[in-house]
Write an enzyme that holds these catalytic residues in place. Structure first.
Site, PDB file in Angstrom:
ATOM      1  N   GLY A 103     -10.740 -62.590 -17.118  1.00 18.25           N
ATOM      2  CA  GLY A 103      -9.485 -62.961 -17.729  1.00 18.25           C
ATOM      3  C   GLY A 103      -8.630 -61.761 -17.995  1.00 18.25           C
ATOM      4  O   GLY A 103      -9.084 -60.743 -18.422  1.00 18.25           O
ATOM      5  N   LYS A 150     -11.631 -64.061 -25.212  1.00 14.46           N
ATOM      6  CA  LYS A 150     -11.202 -62.816 -24.586  1.00 14.46           C
ATOM      7  C   LYS A 150     -11.723 -62.712 -23.158  1.00 14.46           C
ATOM      8  O   LYS A 150     -12.643 -63.407 -22.756  1.00 14.46           O
ATOM      9  CB  LYS A 150     -11.714 -61.614 -25.405  1.00 14.46           C
ATOM     10  CG  LYS A 150     -11.132 -61.542 -26.815  1.00 14.46           C
ATOM     11  CD  LYS A 150      -9.656 -61.192 -26.790  1.00 14.46           C
ATOM     12  CE  LYS A 150      -9.081 -61.116 -28.195  1.00 14.46           C
ATOM     13  NZ  LYS A 150      -8.893 -62.426 -28.816  1.00 14.46           N
ATOM     14  N   ASP A 151     -11.135 -61.772 -22.439  1.00 16.12           N
ATOM     15  CA  ASP A 151     -11.453 -61.548 -21.038  1.00 16.12           C
ATOM     16  C   ASP A 151     -12.927 -61.238 -20.811  1.00 16.12           C
ATOM     17  O   ASP A 151     -13.613 -60.731 -21.683  1.00 16.12           O
ATOM     18  CB  ASP A 151     -10.657 -60.353 -20.512  1.00 16.12           C
ATOM     19  CG  ASP A 151      -9.171 -60.495 -20.745  1.00 16.12           C
ATOM     20  OD1 ASP A 151      -8.698 -61.632 -20.736  1.00 16.12           O
ATOM     21  OD2 ASP A 151      -8.505 -59.472 -20.936  1.00 16.12           O
ATOM     22  N   LYS A 152     -13.368 -61.500 -19.579  1.00 22.36           N
ATOM     23  CA  LYS A 152     -14.725 -61.123 -19.198  1.00 22.36           C
ATOM     24  C   LYS A 152     -14.758 -59.715 -18.634  1.00 22.36           C
ATOM     25  O   LYS A 152     -15.340 -58.822 -19.225  1.00 22.36           O
ATOM     26  CB  LYS A 152     -15.299 -62.103 -18.166  1.00 22.36           C
ATOM     27  CG  LYS A 152     -16.677 -61.677 -17.704  1.00 22.36           C
ATOM     28  CD  LYS A 152     -17.260 -62.613 -16.685  1.00 22.36           C
ATOM     29  CE  LYS A 152     -18.526 -61.994 -16.119  1.00 22.36           C
ATOM     30  NZ  LYS A 152     -19.701 -62.802 -16.226  1.00 22.36           N
TER      31      LYS A 152
END
Length: 715
Positions: A99, A347-349
């Site tokens: 993400g 949140k982003d990976k």
């Protein structure tokens, strides 16, 4: 070119496919090995390597490794099967998505991505979170370098059927500067996200100390039980055997030793009670269930001091994990249900992210103990509070992004960044909102809104072109051949994907009741499809709006006053800027602009056999109320610098953990082989950072485009 190693070329292609090599996988925070040296791709390649699976991360498997002493720690015991599963999942990034965007406010399910993963996104109640089943997944990757050329080409061939930005309405830029190339996320540590809390403060991990609390048990609770005893207690707690109790002999029979054993069992295995028994002249501590399975989700109330807030808040630093992955890891190691955790946004990976988490009635001492056994995680900044966290409470996120090996001149970079700071970027929904295969998620959403349930079933289950796991391909082939849901389901080792859930529903309710079968899929995943359709319409309409009227407000545009949308009148047009203008996502509770774009909305929905005046669905869940979204976003706290470097392996800035460990910041040479653009900026919730980076570089962010660029360059 001839001087470069042949394997380097193929590593370039595989970066596009997001297939990680071992040196790029999860690694310890304290001693991160550097990735294998690689030469830099020429500027003409113009692609983001590693940023191809973009936007909001999906929940996939749990991925972690252990320290050498982990087996001895109470909170660090796991079965051999779990270890095997971690090894498999560590090798596969393609099950998830990297993400690059922000969290969405509550009430909207911003869950882009292919329907092949079970997601937990914005708008989802924390109590709905479930632990992933322990399922084996196929491992992606290659064993022989000789196979790489064929594999790279076959991936590119598959992605020829994928979407481009043009397909989903992403066509415009707001700036006039000349674009240039750069590599995004060559290392996941090149993309760092810090949450901005509801108080406007940026979250940082800068304190690992545990609050002093006389109520906490001693450190002995983590070592007093043997590995065998821990295993038996865990099986008892999780109802994995037929025992109704577990007896532990007290070797050194003192009141102090018995107290520590009582504390260890109650603290580390929520739901178990203890008592002391005499058996044949020996003392035993007997553990038994206090309140059945519900106790796992509700930590014991009477063991928590009344004077202390019920929630322990902490800052979570994580590398290469999405938020739900991380919470699943923490819940497994703490032996509690994930729904006792709360947070303000996912949140982003493929990034390093820092955010605040709250957990119900778990001590800071016990949480801090996880720092000894979990890799790619750090927990700190502990405090006890009365309330949990709620989705959408955050003000946004702050990004630190490095674009490596940039080709732009200093003047081009200056123009691009000044434009980003002063004008901003078009607030498009990013590519991963629409899936990665030849069946975009918005097509499924459109079929749902049309009440075309046979088409919904076919779109989700039919064979498709695009990059997918082998077992999904076999499942689709079986479905196309037999139309037998049970037979197709047997081809799936992972039953919790959307396809598996739909097939299970069809097996249960029959082929003539697709609505009920589809209803087995979790609500947020079902809503993902219709929100994808809304996003598809919005992207197309905002491109038309900018093409028709440019970057200035015009009479008939919409602006928000509080939560209410109102029209801009002729006499008020000079009181607003383009940054005030919003456009509606289609629904029954929105108004549309009073100019040509209103007609464009109507024409687009009519062409899709939908009535813009009646967006209420027979099934209430699929009724679209609509929403408003700003068409231009101007990032805040924008800063940047161009740095020179020679070694592609070196980090170009310090993380929070680097600072905690006292590492000096990197020192840059005045000249180097390569140049990198380091960017800092803050964005509000529900906006896509990839769209900001797209505006800077002026390039198509789709997997299809990037893969074809790679393959053309290779050939």
């Amino acid at each position: 070119m001839s001087g470069r190693p042949r394997s380097w070329l193929f590593r370039v292609a595989f970066a596009a496919a997001a297939l990680l090599r071992p040196e790029q996988r999860a690694r310890p925070l304290a001693a991160r090995p550097v990735p294998r040296p690689r030469s830099q791709a020429p500027g003409s390649l113009k692609c983001f390597f590693g940023a191809l699976r973009m936007e909001m991360t999906e929940v996939t498997g749990v991925s972690l490794k252990r320290g050498s002493h982990a087996v001895e720690d109470n909170d660090c015991v796991a079965s051999a099967e779990e270890a095997k599963r971690q090894k498999v999942l560590d090798g596969s990034l393609t099950t998830g998505q990297d993400g690059l965007e922000h969290d969405s406010p509550p009430g909207r399910v911003d869950v882009p991505g292919p329907p092949t993963a079970v997601s937990a996104k914005e708008g989802r109640k924390n109590s709905d979170v479930q632990v992933e089943e322990e399922e084996e997944e196929e491992e992606d990757g290659l064993s022989e370098e000789g196979e790489e050329e064929e594999e790279a080409e076959s991936f590119a061939d598959m992605m020829k059927h994928g979407l481009t930005e043009l397909d989903v309405g992403i066509t415009k830029f707001v700036s006039s500067h000349q674009g240039f190339s750069g590599i995004l996320k060559e290392r996941y540590s090149d993309f760092v996200v810090h949450e901005i809390g509801k108080d406007g403060q940026i979250s940082h991990l800068d304190d690992l100390s545990v609050p002093v609390d006389e109520e906490d048990p001693s450190e002995d609770v983590f070592t007093v039980l043997t590995a065998e005893e821990k295993q038996r207690l865990e099986e008892l707690q999780l109802f994995k055997n037929k025992e109704t109790s577990v007896a532990i002999e007290v070797i050194e029979d003192t009141k102090e030793k018995r107290t520590v054993i009582h504390q260890a069992i109650k603290s580390l295995f929520p739901g178990l009670e203890t008592k002391t028994e005499d058996r044949e002249g020996k003392k035993y501590i007997v553990a038994y269930h206090a309140a059945g399975k519900k106790a796992l989700a509700n930590p014991r109330k009477h063991s928590w001091p009344k004077s202390r807030g019920s929630y322990c808040h902490f800052v979570l630093y994580k590398e290469n994990k999405d938020t739900m992955d991380a919470i699943n890891v923490l819940s497994k190691y703490l032996r509690v249900k994930p729904n006792i955790f709360s947070y303000m946004g996912t949140k982003d990976k493929r990034a390093i992210t820092v955010q605040e988490i709250a957990v119900l009635k778990i001590t800071a001492q016990r949480l801090a103990h996880l720092n000894k056994c979990l890799m790619n995680f750090k927990l700190g900044n502990f405090s006890y509070q009365k309330n949990p966290l709620k989705l959408g409470e955050l003000q946004g996120n702050h990004f630190t992004v490095v674009l490596r090996n940039i080709t732009g001149t200093d003047d081009q970079v200056q123009q691009a960044m000044n434009s980003l700071k002063e004008i901003g970027f078009i607030n498009y929904y990013g590519m991963q909102r629409f899936g990665t295969t030849a069946v975009p998620t918005y097509q499924v959403g459109r079929a749902i809104l049309q009440n075309s349930w046979t088409e919904v079933m076919d779109l989700i289950l039919k064979p498709r072109s695009g990059a997918e796991k082998g077992y999904l391909v076999k499942c689709r082939e079986e479905w196309a051949k037999t139309k037998d849901p049970a037979a197709a389901l047997r081809k799936l080792p992972v039953k919790r994907c959307v396809e598996g859930q739909l097939l299970r529903g069809l097996s249960k309710y029959g082929m003539k009741n697709i609505v009920s079968a589809f209803g087995i899929i979790p609500r947020n995943n079902r809503l993902m499809y219709i929100h994808s359709y809304q996003s598809y319409v919005w992207n197309n309409m905002v491109s038309k709006r900018i093409e028709e009227y440019g970057l200035k407000p015009v009479p008939g545009d919409l602006v928000l006053k509080g939560a209410t949308a109102t029209y801009i009148d002729e006499e008020d047009v000079n009181n607003y800027s383009i940054h005030d203008v919003v456009m509606p996502l289609p629904g029954f509770d929105v108004i549309y602009p009073k100019h040509k774009i209103s007609k464009a909305y109507r024409e687009m929905l009519t062409a899709d056999n939908l009535d813009i005046d009646n967006m209420r669905h027979k099934i209430r869940d699929y009724s679209l109320s609509g929403a408003y979204r700003k068409i231009i976003i101007r990032p805040q706290n924008v800063s940047w610098e161009v740095v020179a470097y020679d070694d592609p392996k070196i980090p170009l800035f310090n993380t929070d953990v680097d600072n905690l460990e006292g590492k000096p910041p990197p020192v840059f040479a005045s000249e180097g082989k390569y140049r990198a653009l380091k960017m800092d900026f803050s964005l509000p919730p529900s906006t896509y950072a990839t769209m900001a980076i797209r505006e800077v570089l002026k390039m198509d962010t789709s997997i299809k485009n990037q893969t074809q660029l790679n393959t053309t360059w290779l050939r």
